[in-house]
Scaffold this active site. Structure first.
Site: not given
Ligand SMILES: [Zn+2]
Length: 330
Positions: A14, A197, A12, A16, A200, A278
């Site tokens: 990202h 997702h 997991h 960006d 959260e 993350d």
């Molecule tokens: Zn995430």
């Protein structure tokens, strides 16, 4: 235990949220992009969320600047390569990177060009380093389901060629799953694997719906199954894998502090947990740091580390041969 030296898997991450500040400045200069500052420390400050962040929505603001320089094929390829380079240097052996293609169309790039550029960056890094990777296409759940459908349709040609799965991300509203039942069902039919997702930001019920309505095999975070029994039950029963990200979860206030994180209780109860970053820059972290945190808070043993590593290998969306090779590393 030196977690830096041990092999690691990241499921997991990202794209960006993992752009080096110096790369943002360099691309902005080369491509004439207007960014708020050309000072490395100032850019770093703007794209790193503090631990005292107040919510997921505040955390998400840190992604605005990186996306300004993620609008060309060359920059997408470079940023992906550098992310895998950073991961390889801390002994991550396999990583699934996710990104939302629609965020990179601002200057006219086509969805297919965007996906290809990221895959090219992964392939380049595989040539250079001892790491393998695959790509997850994220769809923004704050956009229409047609946008998700477009990404799924256009990404289809890349299945088996670097793209492995689809994801829904961005701010989490209660009951978001219903809107995406059709596109995600189509994605499954095409052969995409599914990670979503959910859970959260306080809404455990979203995890239940992600599994029941969308067929999620993995859940991004899933922290709030702790407060929603039905979700907890289905995750445990179906061996749904949780992609947990401790630092990010403190920043978004999913938990107030590391010692309140449910990861270890989940693990002890037989839930399939994995450890992830993350976002390497937004959360100012890496896999070594995340394992150090989990180890410090919960005193995990080498056997625990190994179990989490195996969970990650089993839950990865890679081919069997790669899984076997990864298993042999510990
Ligand atoms: Zn995430």
């Amino acid at each position: 235990m030196s977690f830096k030296d041990l092999p690691k898997i990241e499921l997991h991450c990202h794209l960006d949220g993992s752009v080096r500040p110096e790369t943002i400045i360099d691309i902005a200069k080369k491509e004439g992009v207007d960014i708020p500052s050309f000072d490395k420390n100032e850019i770093k400050r703007q794209i790193t969320a503090p631990l005292e962040c107040t919510s997921l929505n505040e955390y998400l603001k840190a992604f605005l600047v990186p996306n300004l320089v993620m609008q060309s094929k060359e920059s997408l390829k470079r940023i992906t390569f550098e992310l895998f380079e950073d991961a390889a240097k801390e002994n991550v052996k396999y990583m699934e990177v996710r990104f939302a293609p629609v965020l990179h169309t601002v200057k006219g790039l086509e969805i297919q060009e965007i996906i290809q550029s990221v895959i090219d960056g992964v392939k380049d890094s595989e040539q250079r380093y001892d790491i393998k990777g695959n790509v997850i296409l994220s769809c923004m759940r704050n956009m229409s389901s047609d946008k998700a459908l477009e990404v799924i349709e256009k990404g289809k040609a890349f299945l088996g060629k670097g793209v492995v799965a689809v994801d829904l991300c961005a701010a989490e509203e209660e009951g978001f799953c219903e809107k995406f039942v059709e596109p995600i069902a189509l994605a499954r039919k095409y052969g995409y694997r599914v990670t979503i997702h959910a859970g959260e930001t306080g809404i455990g019920k979203n995890v239940l719906e992600a599994v029941e309505l969308l067929g999620a095999e993995r859940i991004g975070h899933g922290v709030f199954i702790k407060d929603y029994h039905e979700a907890y039950k289905i995750v445990k029963k179906k061996n749904v894998v949780l992609e947990m990200c401790p630092t990010s979860n403190v920043q978004t206030k999913a938990v107030n502090s590391f010692n309140e994180h449910p990861i270890y209780n989940f693990y002890k109860d037989g839930i399939k947990v994995t450890v992830n970053t993350d976002n390497r820059i937004v959360s100012d972290t890496n896999m070594t740091k995340e394992f150090d945190i989990v180890s410090k808070e919960f005193n995990i043993t080498y056997e625990d580390y190994k179990q989490i590593y195996y969970n990650s290998v089993e839950a990865s969306f890679t081919d069997l041969e790669t899984k076997e090779r990864l298993k042999e590393l510990v």
